[in-house]
Design a protein around this motif. Structure first.
Motif, PDB file in Angstrom:
ATOM      1  N   VAL A 293      38.651  38.510  41.078  1.00  0.00           N
ATOM      2  CA  VAL A 293      38.072  39.983  41.333  1.00  0.00           C
ATOM      3  C   VAL A 293      37.302  40.151  39.748  1.00  0.00           C
ATOM      4  O   VAL A 293      36.284  40.922  39.840  1.00  0.00           O
ATOM      5  N   ARG A 294      37.780  39.898  38.806  1.00  0.00           N
ATOM      6  CA  ARG A 294      37.187  40.059  37.350  1.00  0.00           C
ATOM      7  C   ARG A 294      36.010  39.658  37.281  1.00  0.00           C
ATOM      8  O   ARG A 294      35.129  40.131  36.637  1.00  0.00           O
TER       9      ARG A 294
ATOM     10  N   VAL B  96      35.098  40.825  45.208  1.00  0.00           N
ATOM     11  CA  VAL B  96      36.338  41.605  45.896  1.00  0.00           C
ATOM     12  C   VAL B  96      36.443  41.548  47.619  1.00  0.00           C
ATOM     13  O   VAL B  96      35.313  41.304  48.110  1.00  0.00           O
TER      14      VAL B  96
ATOM     15  N   ALA C 211      42.469  50.755  42.309  1.00  0.00           N
ATOM     16  CA  ALA C 211      41.763  49.424  42.016  1.00  0.00           C
ATOM     17  C   ALA C 211      40.720  49.329  40.740  1.00  0.00           C
ATOM     18  O   ALA C 211      40.082  48.627  40.420  1.00  0.00           O
ATOM     19  N   THR C 212      41.388  50.274  39.646  1.00  0.00           N
ATOM     20  CA  THR C 212      40.527  50.563  38.671  1.00  0.00           C
ATOM     21  C   THR C 212      41.105  49.939  37.287  1.00  0.00           C
ATOM     22  O   THR C 212      40.969  50.428  36.066  1.00  0.00           O
TER      23      THR C 212
ATOM     24  N   THR D  69      35.622  48.441  41.896  1.00  0.00           N
ATOM     25  CA  THR D  69      35.839  47.344  40.811  1.00  0.00           C
ATOM     26  C   THR D  69      34.481  46.866  40.269  1.00  0.00           C
ATOM     27  O   THR D  69      34.211  45.919  39.629  1.00  0.00           O
TER      28      THR D  69
END
Length: 263
Positions: free
Chosen positions: A82-83, A87, A108-109, A159
């Motif tokens: 994800v980073r 997603v 999600a933040t 994201t």
């Protein structure tokens, strides 16, 4: 350089069942790629292999490699992916029913330390999905299916991804909502340049917005190409688009079309 590249991957469940068999897929930068096929063909398994969500279901990539922006991500866990910018919007929407749309998006933040940036992103999501702005104070569990799907996509966009994996966004929605959801997906791709890999049983809707597509059956890619070429293929039309020509089944005692790509 491709945004995402799957090279001959195989996925096994419970160390016994081979669900995906040598699948290779490319998603170019800012590409919108459809992954089509019947229920149980292995489409969702491919997405979970990319996002790293196979392990909870006792699945494992046993062969091949998955590269994102040219680097292998095979050894990364889901949060690390994800980073990096991947997603996954799961089938069935999976919103937090007891939270409001804003609270769902806020969840999600965690990677954003700047509150002003988080607020700016949320304002963009409410502008992109006006229905969510209208229902901002409602619990997500009381939203309609279409509104929940919009919320699931908006939460993913919070994201700031480079690639969105969308699993059956039209599932259980009325036809007019399907049109609205797919038009929004197309806008997101065009306006933000985010790459999208779209898993969808509604082949007609997916091919209307996709740049290219892959057809998967029994865990294998059996056909791929530009969307317009796939749409015009008579076998694809007969199997997934309602038929290239009408067949009078009452006049046929035993009718069975064998798909030519399996011959």
């Amino acid at each position: 350089m491709s945004l995402l590249s799957l090279n001959n991957i195989e996925v096994v469940y419970d160390r016994v069942f081979l669900a995906v068999k040598g699948v290779s897929i490319e998603v170019p930068e800012s590409g919108l790629v459809g992954l089509l096929g019947a229920n149980g063909a292995g489409k969702s398994t491919v997405l979970k292999a990319i996002s790293g969500l196979l392990k909870p279901e006792r699945g494992l990539v046993t062969r091949g490699d998955i590269a994102f922006q040219g680097a292998s991500i095979a050894d990364l866990d889901p949060p690390q992916r994800v980073r990096l910018g991947i997603v996954h919007v799961l089938e069935g929407r999976r919103v937090f029913g007891h939270l409001t749309p804003a609270e769902n998006m806020l969840a999600a933040t965690s990677m954003h330390r700047d509150r002003a940036k988080t607020r700016e992103l949320m304002d963009k999501m409410f502008a992109l999905f006006p229905r969510l702005a209208d229902r901002a104070k409602a619990k997500a569990g009381y939203l309609s299916g279409g509104e929940q799907q919009m919320l699931a996509i908006a939460r993913a966009l919070m994201t700031e991804p480079k690639l969105i994996l969308l699993d059956e966004p039209s599932l259980g929605l009325a036809p007019f909502l399907v049109d609205e959801i797919f038009e929004t997906i197309k806008r997101i791709n065009q306006e933000t340049g985010v790459g999208i890999l779209l898993v969808e049983q509604n082949a007609a809707a997916a091919l209307d917005i996709a740049h290219s597509a892959y057809l998967i059956e029994n865990g294998r890619v059996v056909m791929s190409g530009p969307a317009e070429v796939m749409r015009s293929n008579p076998d694809v039309q007969d199997a997934y688009l309602g038929g290239a020509q009408k067949v009078d089944y009452h006049a046929v005692k035993h009718y069975r079309r064998r798909k030519r790509w399996l011959a």
